[in-house]
Design an enzyme around this catalytic site. Structure first.
Site, PDB file in Angstrom:
ATOM      1  N   CYS A  79       0.805  -0.788  -0.115  1.00 50.32           N
ATOM      2  CA  CYS A  79      -0.080   0.471   0.146  1.00 50.32           C
ATOM      3  C   CYS A  79       1.246   1.163   0.251  1.00 50.32           C
ATOM      4  CB  CYS A  79      -0.730  -0.599   1.242  1.00 50.32           C
ATOM      5  SG  CYS A  79      -2.253  -1.227   1.513  1.00 50.32           S
TER       6      CYS A  79
HETATM    7  C1  BEZ Z   1       0.696  -4.941   1.909  1.00 49.89           C
HETATM    8  O1  BEZ Z   1       0.307  -3.605   1.699  1.00 49.89           O
HETATM    9  O2  BEZ Z   1       1.627  -4.821   1.825  1.00 49.89           O
HETATM   10  C2  BEZ Z   1       0.009  -6.215   2.529  1.00 49.89           C
HETATM   11  C3  BEZ Z   1      -1.399  -5.275   2.761  1.00 49.89           C
HETATM   12  C4  BEZ Z   1      -1.964  -6.743   2.905  1.00 49.89           C
HETATM   13  C5  BEZ Z   1      -1.952  -8.243   3.075  1.00 49.89           C
HETATM   14  C6  BEZ Z   1      -0.963  -8.009   2.424  1.00 49.89           C
HETATM   15  C7  BEZ Z   1       0.183  -6.827   2.366  1.00 49.89           C
END
Ligand code: BEZ
Length: 211
Positions: free
Chosen positions: A45
């Site tokens: 994200c």
């Molecule tokens: C991420 O944004 O890195 C992420 C969020 C939830 C699960 C896996 C990755």
């Protein structure tokens, strides 16, 4: 029922990193990219928000407003924004909705319980100036989205909203396009006096119309 193409994007009020908004009023006459993030302070994200901030000049050129959503509270968004700026080299430059009660996430079907009860999936909604949904995308939490593709789709949507054309596989802005089947050859001759190439009668290729 899940939101579908052509539906009016539901209106909502929400707190964001740029203040309280009413979605439709905030969107005004712009195109909108509304996209959700599973959780704050997560690596994928963080990269997506940095990259989308970098793309702001491209969104501005196309009269597009970006708006993110995460089900964490506003204070957490503000702290995360510092990390995004420091690690991605681009400060957050569009609103990030705080949706701790998941009101917007539920309205837009961004929680897919068989994937996760608590986290939103990576949804993207492109909304036109008429407030209708023009595109939906759903990615799993583990796969970052391709925001260059989002821009490419916007180019296609904006072009095809003005001209009776469709864009072929892997098309990029400036490349040849296809005359839609509903346009007769007779009408096509008026629009394209220089003609077109047609390897099959239903496959009529012309340079991208300008304007
Ligand atoms: C991420 O944004 O890195 C992420 C969020 C939830 C699960 C896996 C990755």
């Amino acid at each position: 029922m899940a939101l579908q193409l052509g539906d009016i994007a539901p209106d909502f009020e929400a707190d964001t990193t740029e203040g309280h908004i009413r979605f439709h009023e905030w969107a005004g006459d712009s195109w909108v990219v509304l996209f959700s993030h599973p959780k704050n302070f997560t690596p994928v994200c963080t990269t997506e928000l940095g990259y989308t901030s970098k793309l702001k000049p491209e969104f501005d050129k196309r009269n597009v407003k970006a708006i993110g959503l995460s089900v964490d509270p506003l204070a957490s968004h503000e702290k995360w924004a510092d990390d995004i700026k420091e690690t991605q080299g681009h400060a957050l430059n569009f609103p990030l909705i705080a949706d701790p009660e998941r009101k917007v996430a539920d309205l837009y079907g961004m929680i897919h319980p068989n994937a996760s009860d608590t986290l939103t999936v990576r949804s993207v909604f492109i909304v036109g100036p008429d407030k209708k949904i023009k595109l939906t995308l759903t990615y799993p939490a583990s796969t970052g989205r391709n925001f260059d593709e989002v821009l490419r789709v916007i180019d296609s949507l904006q072009l095809t909203s003005k001209h009776q054309v469709a864009t072929p596989v892997n098309w990029k802005n400036g490349e040849d396009v296809i005359i839609v089947p509903s346009v007769s050859d007779e009408d096509a001759k008026k629009k394209y006096p220089n003609g077109w190439t047609a390897p099959r009668p239903y496959l009529r290729i012309v340079p991208q119309p300008q304007g």
